[in-house]
Design an enzyme around this catalytic site. Structure first.
Site, PDB file in Angstrom:
ATOM      1  N   LYS A  57       1.039  -1.242   0.022  1.00  0.00           N
ATOM      2  CA  LYS A  57      -0.014  -0.044   0.162  1.00  0.00           C
ATOM      3  C   LYS A  57       1.038   1.310   0.061  1.00  0.00           C
ATOM      4  O   LYS A  57       1.990   1.152   0.325  1.00  0.00           O
ATOM      5  CB  LYS A  57      -0.953  -0.131   1.210  1.00  0.00           C
ATOM      6  CG  LYS A  57      -0.482  -0.002   2.569  1.00  0.00           C
ATOM      7  CD  LYS A  57      -1.097  -0.296   3.707  1.00  0.00           C
ATOM      8  CE  LYS A  57      -0.533  -0.419   4.982  1.00  0.00           C
ATOM      9  NZ  LYS A  57      -1.221  -0.830   6.055  1.00  0.00           N
ATOM     10  N   TYR A 287      16.910  30.549   5.936  1.00  0.00           N
ATOM     11  CA  TYR A 287      15.874  31.270   6.229  1.00  0.00           C
ATOM     12  C   TYR A 287      15.844  31.781   7.836  1.00  0.00           C
ATOM     13  O   TYR A 287      15.967  30.723   8.720  1.00  0.00           O
ATOM     14  CB  TYR A 287      14.431  30.705   6.225  1.00  0.00           C
ATOM     15  CG  TYR A 287      14.104  30.832   4.492  1.00  0.00           C
ATOM     16  CD1 TYR A 287      13.950  32.069   3.851  1.00  0.00           C
ATOM     17  CD2 TYR A 287      13.731  29.624   3.827  1.00  0.00           C
ATOM     18  CE1 TYR A 287      13.642  32.078   2.496  1.00  0.00           C
ATOM     19  CE2 TYR A 287      13.558  29.635   2.452  1.00  0.00           C
ATOM     20  CZ  TYR A 287      13.607  30.733   1.868  1.00  0.00           C
ATOM     21  OH  TYR A 287      12.882  30.830   0.737  1.00  0.00           O
TER      22      TYR A 287
HETATM   23  C1  LIG Z   1      -0.428  -1.995   6.735  1.00  0.00           C
HETATM   24  C2  LIG Z   1      -0.773  -3.339   7.231  1.00  0.00           C
HETATM   25  C3  LIG Z   1      -0.233  -4.225   7.357  1.00  0.00           C
HETATM   26  C4  LIG Z   1       1.241  -4.072   7.356  1.00  0.00           C
HETATM   27  O1  LIG Z   1       1.775  -3.554   8.618  1.00  0.00           O
HETATM   28  P1  LIG Z   1       3.397  -3.485   8.863  1.00  0.00           P
HETATM   29  O2  LIG Z   1       3.552  -3.411  10.157  1.00  0.00           O
HETATM   30  O3  LIG Z   1       3.902  -2.773   7.980  1.00  0.00           O
HETATM   31  O4  LIG Z   1       3.993  -4.783   8.680  1.00  0.00           O
HETATM   32  C5  LIG Z   1      -0.696  -5.574   7.810  1.00  0.00           C
HETATM   33  N1  LIG Z   1      -2.015  -5.441   7.927  1.00  0.00           N
HETATM   34  C6  LIG Z   1      -2.873  -4.426   7.873  1.00  0.00           C
HETATM   35  C7  LIG Z   1      -4.617  -4.576   7.768  1.00  0.00           C
HETATM   36  C8  LIG Z   1      -2.228  -3.224   7.234  1.00  0.00           C
HETATM   37  O5  LIG Z   1      -3.371  -2.359   7.355  1.00  0.00           O
END
Ligand SMILES: *Cc1c(COP(=O)(O)O)cnc(C)c1O
Length: 395
Positions: A57, A287
């Protein structure tokens, strides 16, 4: 042409081209060898009956979704997880054939149409959503049953039906036309904590939910609950699949898990020196003149700033690597540029490469270092790099 380690073994043509890379002032380097290595380490760590879902994702945590997906599937992952429908479509358009689970909730008939069309697999969080899916698929005369994944809330208080209602929910979905339950899953709230009390309670609830489902005469399909931290913490949480994000990118979800398996960071952040100059003692830098030179100094201007994803809060609090040496960032980080104290490298040339995150020789700066300074987590650092930075794949 640059030489040696600076030459990309493969260039991600979808997200940048060779010309863009060589002419860039700043870029993100993605080490596909390290990515494969991490996936292989994880696969070895899992029992053969447990599948690995690579969570890609948010553009694969900023690493570039399609390239990452191709690589992790080649290295032993069998599923992909994304947050949204467009993220799933991007992978399909990139030619990815593996099963893709959408972890987020779906709300409109248009999204359901897209899921059916692109053969994505949704998460069902409530009876209402299950009915919407079934009705929408009925309306378009969808023939083959759509694989769906049941999300239970066992203590995260985010998406999902409360675990106490698991039996009824699964029974309802089981009875709806056009849907086929592919898995039942939950998500852990405290897997990265050394104190496992809450995680164990969530697992107990998950088990109880499964018992309810079994009591309804339904054989539970695939089960999964573990993120990276839970995967590294306890094999009893692996079930049929683990959903691993952070660890495939080579970072540890918590320091107490550092020894569990060996991982290599995949991402490096690099930029070029665009100007080098000497400033007199007492000269203000950037800045607000938040830095005043305590002595005559040699400084370098670097072509990267907060609009690329270097957090402005790191101003005067970060370091960078040049020629294997650590140098200190000085003055306020600006939108497109920042300054370094390079007094220790008097012959530094314009055009030389600066590593902001990554390794040079024995020196190393990791996303965890930034996260500690900023009082946040490495996940947020990785997701912070903007699309202005090309992603360059190296082997
Ligand atoms: C993002 C996510 C993961 C992965 O989590 P990590 O801590 O990066 O391994 C697993 N399950 C769900 C439902 C998520 O939203």
């Amino acid at each position: 042409m640059l030489s040696g380690k600076e030459t990309p073994g493969a260039v991600d043509n979808q997200q940048c081209d060779t010309y863009a890379w060589f002419s860039q002032r700043a870029w993100v380097e993605i080490d596909l060898g390290a990515l494969s290595f991490n996936v292989q380490q994880l696969v070895k760590f899992l029992s053969p009956r447990t599948q690995l879902m690579a969570v890609v994702k948010a553009d694969a945590y900023g690493h570039g979704a399609v390239t990452v997906a191709q690589t992790v599937l080649g290295a032993g992952a069998s599923w992909l997880g994304v947050a949204t429908v467009p993220e799933g479509i991007q992978l399909r358009e990139g030619g990815i054939k593996a099963p893709i689970l959408i972890l987020g909730a779906i709300h409109t008939p248009e999204q359901i149409h897209a899921i059916a069309h692109w053969k994505l697999q949704p998460t069902l969080c409530s009876p209402k959503q299950a009915l919407e899916f079934s009705n929408t698929l009925e309306a378009i005369n969808y023939t083959s049953p759509l694989p769906v994944h049941i999300k239970l809330d066992t203590g995260m208080s985010r998406l999902g039906t409360n675990w106490q209602e698991a039996g009824e929910f699964v029974q309802l979905v089981q009875g709806l036309p056009h849907l086929k339950i592919a898995s039942i899953y939950s998500h852990l709230a405290t897997a990265d904590s050394p104190d496992s009390t809450i995680m164990e309670e969530q697992q107990r609830r998950f088990q109880e939910a499964i018992a309810q489902i079994t009591a309804k005469g339904i054989k539970p399909p695939s089960l999964h609950i573990a993120n990276s931290a839970a995967t590294l913490t306890n094999r009893a949480l692996h079930y049929d699949m683990v959903r691993v994000g952070l660890a495939i990118y080579g970072l540890y979800p918590a320091t107490h898990l550092n020894k569990k398996i060996r991982l290599q960071p995949v991402l490096q952040l690099k930029a070029r020196v665009t100007q080098v100059k000497t400033i007199a003692k007492g000269t203000g830098v950037s800045y607000g003149h938040q830095f005043i030179a305590p002595k005559e100094m040699r400084i370098a201007v670097v072509g990267i700033g907060y609009a690329d994803g270097v957090p402005r809060h790191l101003s005067n609090q970060m370091q960078a690597l040049i020629r294997g040496q650590k140098v200190t960032q000085i003055g306020t980080i600006t939108m497109d540029q920042l300054m370094l104290d390079v007094s220790s490298i008097p012959d530094l040339q314009e055009g030389e490469i600066v590593t902001l995150l990554g390794e040079q020789g024995k020196e190393k700066i990791s996303a965890d270092d930034w996260a500690n300074t900023l009082n946040t987590i490495s996940w947020e650092i990785l997701c912070g790099f903007k699309h202005r930075l090309p992603r360059v794949a190296v082997m």
